[in-house]
Design a protein around this motif. Structure first.
Motif, short mmCIF file in Angstrom:
data_model
loop_
_atom_site.label_atom_id
_atom_site.label_comp_id
_atom_site.label_asym_id
_atom_site.label_seq_id
_atom_site.Cartn_x
_atom_site.Cartn_y
_atom_site.Cartn_z
N HIS A 1 75.34 -56.26 44.93
CA HIS A 1 74.16 -56.38 43.95
C HIS A 1 74.22 -57.43 42.87
CE1 HIS A 1 73.53 -52.72 46.26
NE2 HIS A 1 72.16 -52.86 45.92
N GLY A 2 75.32 -57.74 42.17
CA GLY A 2 75.56 -58.35 41.28
C GLY A 2 76.93 -58.83 41.11
N HIS A 3 77.24 -60.30 40.50
CA HIS A 3 78.29 -61.06 40.82
C HIS A 3 78.52 -61.70 39.30
CE1 HIS A 3 81.04 -64.06 42.80
NE2 HIS A 3 81.94 -63.32 41.79
N TRP B 1 78.90 -48.65 41.66
CA TRP B 1 78.68 -47.86 40.30
C TRP B 1 77.42 -47.07 40.79
CZ3 TRP B 1 81.57 -47.84 35.81
CH2 TRP B 1 82.46 -48.93 35.62
N GLY B 2 77.55 -45.94 41.33
CA GLY B 2 76.39 -44.92 41.77
C GLY B 2 75.98 -45.97 43.05
N GLU B 3 74.56 -46.41 43.15
CA GLU B 3 74.23 -46.94 44.65
C GLU B 3 74.34 -48.61 44.29
OE1 GLU B 3 69.85 -47.20 44.81
OE2 GLU B 3 70.05 -45.71 42.95
N ASP C 1 80.70 -40.80 41.78
CA ASP C 1 79.92 -41.82 41.23
C ASP C 1 80.37 -43.32 41.27
OD1 ASP C 1 78.05 -39.94 41.75
OD2 ASP C 1 77.21 -39.94 39.77
N TYR C 2 81.83 -43.45 41.41
CA TYR C 2 82.36 -44.46 41.04
C TYR C 2 83.43 -44.91 42.21
CZ TYR C 2 85.38 -48.45 39.56
OH TYR C 2 86.16 -49.40 39.25
N GLU C 3 83.58 -46.11 42.74
CA GLU C 3 84.65 -46.20 43.61
C GLU C 3 85.05 -47.77 43.41
OE1 GLU C 3 85.18 -46.40 48.62
OE2 GLU C 3 82.96 -46.32 47.60
N LEU C 4 86.52 -47.97 43.45
CA LEU C 4 87.00 -49.30 43.47
C LEU C 4 87.03 -49.61 44.95
CD1 LEU C 4 87.90 -51.84 42.01
CD2 LEU C 4 90.31 -50.65 41.76
N ILE C 5 86.07 -50.39 45.40
CA ILE C 5 86.22 -50.78 46.73
C ILE C 5 87.36 -51.68 47.38
CG2 ILE C 5 84.77 -51.83 48.79
CD1 ILE C 5 82.35 -51.21 47.10
N ASN D 1 67.93 -56.50 44.47
CA ASN D 1 67.06 -55.93 43.50
C ASN D 1 67.94 -54.74 42.96
OD1 ASN D 1 64.86 -57.61 43.45
ND2 ASN D 1 63.87 -56.32 45.15
N MET D 2 67.80 -54.61 41.55
CA MET D 2 68.56 -53.49 41.06
C MET D 2 67.92 -53.05 39.43
SD MET D 2 72.32 -55.23 40.01
CE MET D 2 72.70 -53.87 39.01
N GLU D 3 68.33 -51.74 39.01
CA GLU D 3 67.69 -51.49 37.82
C GLU D 3 68.30 -52.17 36.84
OE1 GLU D 3 65.11 -49.52 37.37
OE2 GLU D 3 64.96 -48.95 39.51
N GLU D 4 67.98 -52.36 35.73
CA GLU D 4 68.59 -52.91 34.41
C GLU D 4 69.69 -52.01 33.83
OE1 GLU D 4 66.05 -54.14 31.42
OE2 GLU D 4 65.10 -55.84 32.63
N SER D 5 69.32 -50.54 34.10
CA SER D 5 70.37 -49.76 33.68
C SER D 5 70.14 -48.71 34.49
CB SER D 5 70.21 -49.47 32.25
OG SER D 5 69.10 -48.67 31.91
N TRP D 6 71.27 -47.94 34.82
CA TRP D 6 71.09 -46.36 35.75
C TRP D 6 72.16 -45.50 34.89
CZ3 TRP D 6 73.19 -51.35 36.95
CH2 TRP D 6 74.38 -51.49 37.55
#
Length: 290
Positions: free
Chosen positions: A52-54, A25-27, A10-14, A70-75
Motif C-alpha cells: 500500500h505504501g513504500h 499493519w492491520g489491513e 494486527d501486526y506482522e513482519l512479512i 488507496n488507504m486511510e491517512e490513519s487507522w
C-alpha cells in the motif's frame, strides 16, 4: 538474550532484506527502510512489489512515501486490549514500535502482580506505547514526558482509543532532564521508571541531548525520584549502537548499588515469516525487584 515480539495479531513482519522490511499493519502493507536487514531479498519478490505504501530514502537525507493503493491517512491496530493510532509520518515511522510489545508484557505483568499502588515515570515517552500498557495494567499513576508536543498529543489519543481516559495519566511536554530536576525539588517519587532515549535530540527550548554524555547522569538523577520500594527500571534504545551491556552496566553502577534486585540486558526483535529470521530492533536493560 533476545526478547521476541511474537504475540501480535494486527501486526506482522512479512519479510526483510536489502535494507528494507515489509510489514502488515492491520489491513495495510508498508515497505520501509531498515539498516539491520543487510541480507538479500528473496528471488520471488511477491508482496514486495505492490505494498500500500513504500517509503523511499533520499540520497540527500530524509525521504518520501509513495502510496500505491488507496488507504486511510490513519487507522488503529490492537495489541491485546490496547489500541494504537497508526499513520505514516515524514520520517518513515508509523507512530509505534511493535518490538516494544515484549517490554509492555513484562511491565504489565510486574504492575498487575505488585499487589500495591505503582506510580510510573515514562521518559522520552513518544506516542505512549508503554504509557498505555502501564495504565492498562492498573498503575496508580503514569507520568508521560516527551519534548515533542505532537507526540504527546498522539499519546493522549492512544489512551483515549484504549478506553483509559479515566486513568490518572499526566502528559508533560518538556526536556526530560529539566523535568526530573523539578520533580526532585517537589519531592515526587515513582516506583517504576521507563526511558527510551534517542542518540541525539533537542528539547522544546533547544536543549541538546547526546546519549553518550547524558545517559548515565540522567539515570543517576532518576535515582532521586525513586521510591524506597521500587518495582522496576527499564532502559531501552534502538538508535545508539551500544552493546546491551553498556545499559546494563549503567544500572549496575546506579540501581545495583542501592537496591536489591535482578539486573540483566539483551535485545528486542521481531520474527519474520521467512526462514526463522529475526530482525533485531534495539537493546534493553532492566532492573527489577526480586
Amino acid at each position: 538474550m533476545m526478547l521476541l515480539a511474537d504475540k501480535w495479531k494486527d501486526y506482522e513482519l512479512i519479510d526483510t532484506g536489502n535494507g528494507e522490511k515489509l510489514e502488515r499493519w492491520g489491513e495495510y502493507v508498508l515497505r520501509r527502510p531498515d539498516p539491520q536487514a543487510i541480507w538479500p531479498l528473496p528471488e520471488d519478490l511477491g508482496a514486495w512489489k505492490n505494498p500500500h505504501g513504500h517509503y523511499h530514502r533520499s540520497s540527500k537525507g530524509g525521504g518520501y512515501w509513495e502510496f500505491k493503493k488507496n488507504m486511510e491517512e490513519s487507522w488503529t491496530i490492537n495489541y491485546k486490549e490496547m489500541k494504537f493510532l497508526i499513520k505514516p509520518t515524514g520520517f518513515k515511522h508509523t507512530g509505534l514500535f511493535p518490538e516494544q510489545s515484549s517490554n509492555w508484557d513484562w511491565m504489565m505483568d510486574k504492575i498487575s502482580n505488585a499487589q500495591r499502588p505503582v506510580k510510573v515515570l515514562n521518559l522520552f515517552a513518544y506516542t505512549g506505547g508503554a504509557t498505555v500498557a502501564c495504565a492498562c495494567a492498573g498503575a496508580e499513576e503514569v507520568c508521560h514526558v516527551d519534548a515533542s508536543k505532537g507526540m504527546v498529543s498522539w499519546a493522549k489519543e492512544n489512551i483515549e482509543l484504549s478506553g483509559l481516559s479515566d486513568r490518572k495519566v499526566r502528559f508533560i511536554v518538556d526536556d526530560v532532564i529539566k523535568f526530573v530536576k523539578r520533580e526532585i525539588r517537589r519531592g515526587k517519587k515513582y516506583d517504576a521508571i521507563i526511558m527510551d532515549p534517542p542518540s541525539y535530540g533537542r528539547g522544546p527550548k533547544g536543549e541538546t541531548w547526546k546519549i553518550e554524555d547524558e545517559l548515565y547522569p540522567l539515570v543517576e538523577l532518576c535515582m532521586q525520584v525513586l521510591s524506597d520500594n521500587p518495582l522496576f527500571f527499564l532502559i531501552n534504545s534502538y538508535t545508539s549502537g551500544f552493546s546491551p551491556y553498556v545499559a546494563e552496566n549503567i544500572l549496575r553502577l546506579t540501581m545495583g548499588r542501592r537496591y536489591m534486585g535482578d539486573i540483566y540486558s539483551g535485545e528486542v526483535g521481531i520474527p519474520t515469516a521467512r526462514e526463522n529470521v529475526v530482525l533485531p530492533c534495539g537493546i534493553f536493560a532492566r532492573w527489577e525487584q526480586k
